[in-house]
Structures are given as C-alpha cells and as structure tokens.
Design an enzyme around this catalytic site. Structure first.
Site, PDB file in Angstrom:
ATOM      1  N   ALA A  27       0.856  -1.179   0.000  1.00  0.00           N
ATOM      2  CA  ALA A  27       0.000   0.000   0.000  1.00  0.00           C
ATOM      3  C   ALA A  27       0.895   1.232   0.000  1.00  0.00           C
ATOM      4  O   ALA A  27       2.100   1.136   0.258  1.00  0.00           O
ATOM      5  CB  ALA A  27      -0.917  -0.011   1.226  1.00  0.00           C
ATOM      6  N   TYR A  28       0.286   2.376  -0.287  1.00  0.00           N
ATOM      7  CA  TYR A  28       1.050   3.608  -0.461  1.00  0.00           C
ATOM      8  C   TYR A  28       0.602   4.672   0.523  1.00  0.00           C
ATOM      9  O   TYR A  28      -0.583   5.002   0.595  1.00  0.00           O
ATOM     10  CB  TYR A  28       0.901   4.129  -1.897  1.00  0.00           C
ATOM     11  CG  TYR A  28       1.625   3.249  -2.875  1.00  0.00           C
ATOM     12  CD1 TYR A  28       2.894   3.586  -3.324  1.00  0.00           C
ATOM     13  CD2 TYR A  28       1.061   2.059  -3.325  1.00  0.00           C
ATOM     14  CE1 TYR A  28       3.580   2.758  -4.198  1.00  0.00           C
ATOM     15  CE2 TYR A  28       1.737   1.233  -4.205  1.00  0.00           C
ATOM     16  CZ  TYR A  28       3.000   1.588  -4.632  1.00  0.00           C
ATOM     17  OH  TYR A  28       3.674   0.762  -5.489  1.00  0.00           O
ATOM     18  N   LEU A  29       1.572   5.215   1.265  1.00  0.00           N
ATOM     19  CA  LEU A  29       1.315   6.361   2.127  1.00  0.00           C
ATOM     20  C   LEU A  29       1.220   7.632   1.285  1.00  0.00           C
ATOM     21  O   LEU A  29       0.495   8.555   1.610  1.00  0.00           O
ATOM     22  CB  LEU A  29       2.434   6.519   3.162  1.00  0.00           C
ATOM     23  CG  LEU A  29       2.455   5.450   4.257  1.00  0.00           C
ATOM     24  CD1 LEU A  29       3.782   5.469   4.997  1.00  0.00           C
ATOM     25  CD2 LEU A  29       1.298   5.670   5.222  1.00  0.00           C
ATOM     26  N   ASN A 143       2.494   0.477  -9.980  1.00  0.00           N
ATOM     27  CA  ASN A 143       1.661   0.067  -8.854  1.00  0.00           C
ATOM     28  C   ASN A 143       1.045   1.279  -8.159  1.00  0.00           C
ATOM     29  O   ASN A 143      -0.087   1.225  -7.686  1.00  0.00           O
ATOM     30  CB  ASN A 143       2.472  -0.754  -7.858  1.00  0.00           C
ATOM     31  CG  ASN A 143       2.773  -2.137  -8.385  1.00  0.00           C
ATOM     32  OD1 ASN A 143       1.893  -2.943  -8.555  1.00  0.00           O
ATOM     33  ND2 ASN A 143       4.037  -2.400  -8.636  1.00  0.00           N
TER      34      ASN A 143
END
Length: 151
Positions: A27-29, A143
């Site tokens: 996941a991405y912050l 992504n």
C-alpha cells in the site's frame, strides 16, 4: 537507482516454472508524480520504500528501500488512504537476468506484468518469448497508479 523494463504477459501459461514465488501485499502512504512511499509485506519480511520521479525514458528512478519490522508494516498499511495491492511474484531466471512476474489479484485480477532490472539504461537484454508488449514508462502500469485505477 532502480533501472528496469516492464512488459505485459498475455498468457501466463507460457511463463516457465518459477525458481521462487511469494505473496506480496503493498500500500502507499503517498503516490504522486514526484514521489511514492510504499509499505510492502512479502512473506515474513516487510519494507518501507521511497521512489522518486521516473527519468524521461521511464526506465530509471531513485529508490530507497529499508527493511522494517512486520508489526510496524501492518500498522502503517492501516494508515494508507487506498486499498492494498495483492499480487503473487514469480522469479524466472532467463539468460543472465531474473525476471519478476507479478500476477495481480483482487480488482486487478487478470493483469500480469514482467519486469527485468538492468545495471544501466543501455544494457541489452534478451527478451523471452513469453513477454508481450513493452509498457516501460507507461504510468498506467505503475503500482502507485493501480491503487486508484483499474486497467
């Protein structure tokens, strides 16, 4: 510096048996055109990765990756504003390179991408018959783009 080329895989059945496979949850912050900050859990290890903007060719960008405790990664993923990407990574040795084939699950089911890392942008690489169209530099296949979009 990360230097890689990326390709679509049209038929997973053509990909040879991998030397290794693992499940990845990431996941991405943060994810925008200047920077991506990713949390990744791969097996029993986890990483914090920061990637800079892509070069003009789309093949290279700065990358900083740090192993972090699994418990920290699990907590950080909960802070991420978007859903996780779930994919299976297959490692395929081919003519002096190790190809990473990502088989996506969930809302990206059916998407299969292959990447090969290079030592510099001018390095030649033999392409296996099972790779399809090159998508290097196409941000739709990053992504960090896929967390908010489907293809």
């Amino acid at each position: 510096m990360e230097i890689e080329r990326k390709f679509l895989i049209a038929d997973l059945q053509l990909v040879p048996t991998p030397s290794d496979r693992s499940l990845i949850k990431q996941a991405y912050l943060r994810a925008d055109s200047t920077c991506a900050v990713r949390i990744r859990i791969r097996g029993d290890k986890s990483y914090l990765t920061i990637k800079g903007a892509s070069s003009e060719s789309g093949m290279s960008r700065e990358e900083f990756e740090y192993e972090i405790p699994l418990s920290d990664a699990e907590r950080m993923i909960k802070m991420c504003p978007n859903e996780c990407i779930i994919k299976e990574r297959l490692l395929i040795p081919y003519k002096g390179h190790t190809w990473e084939v990502d088989v996506f699950h969930g809302r990206h089911e059916g998407l299969v991408l292959a990447e090969v890392e290079l030592s510099d942008e001018s390095e030649s690489v033999d392409l296996p018959l099972w790779v399809g169209r090159e998508v290097t530099g196409d941000p739709r296949y990053y992504n960090s783009y896929l967390i908010n979009h489907t293809i």
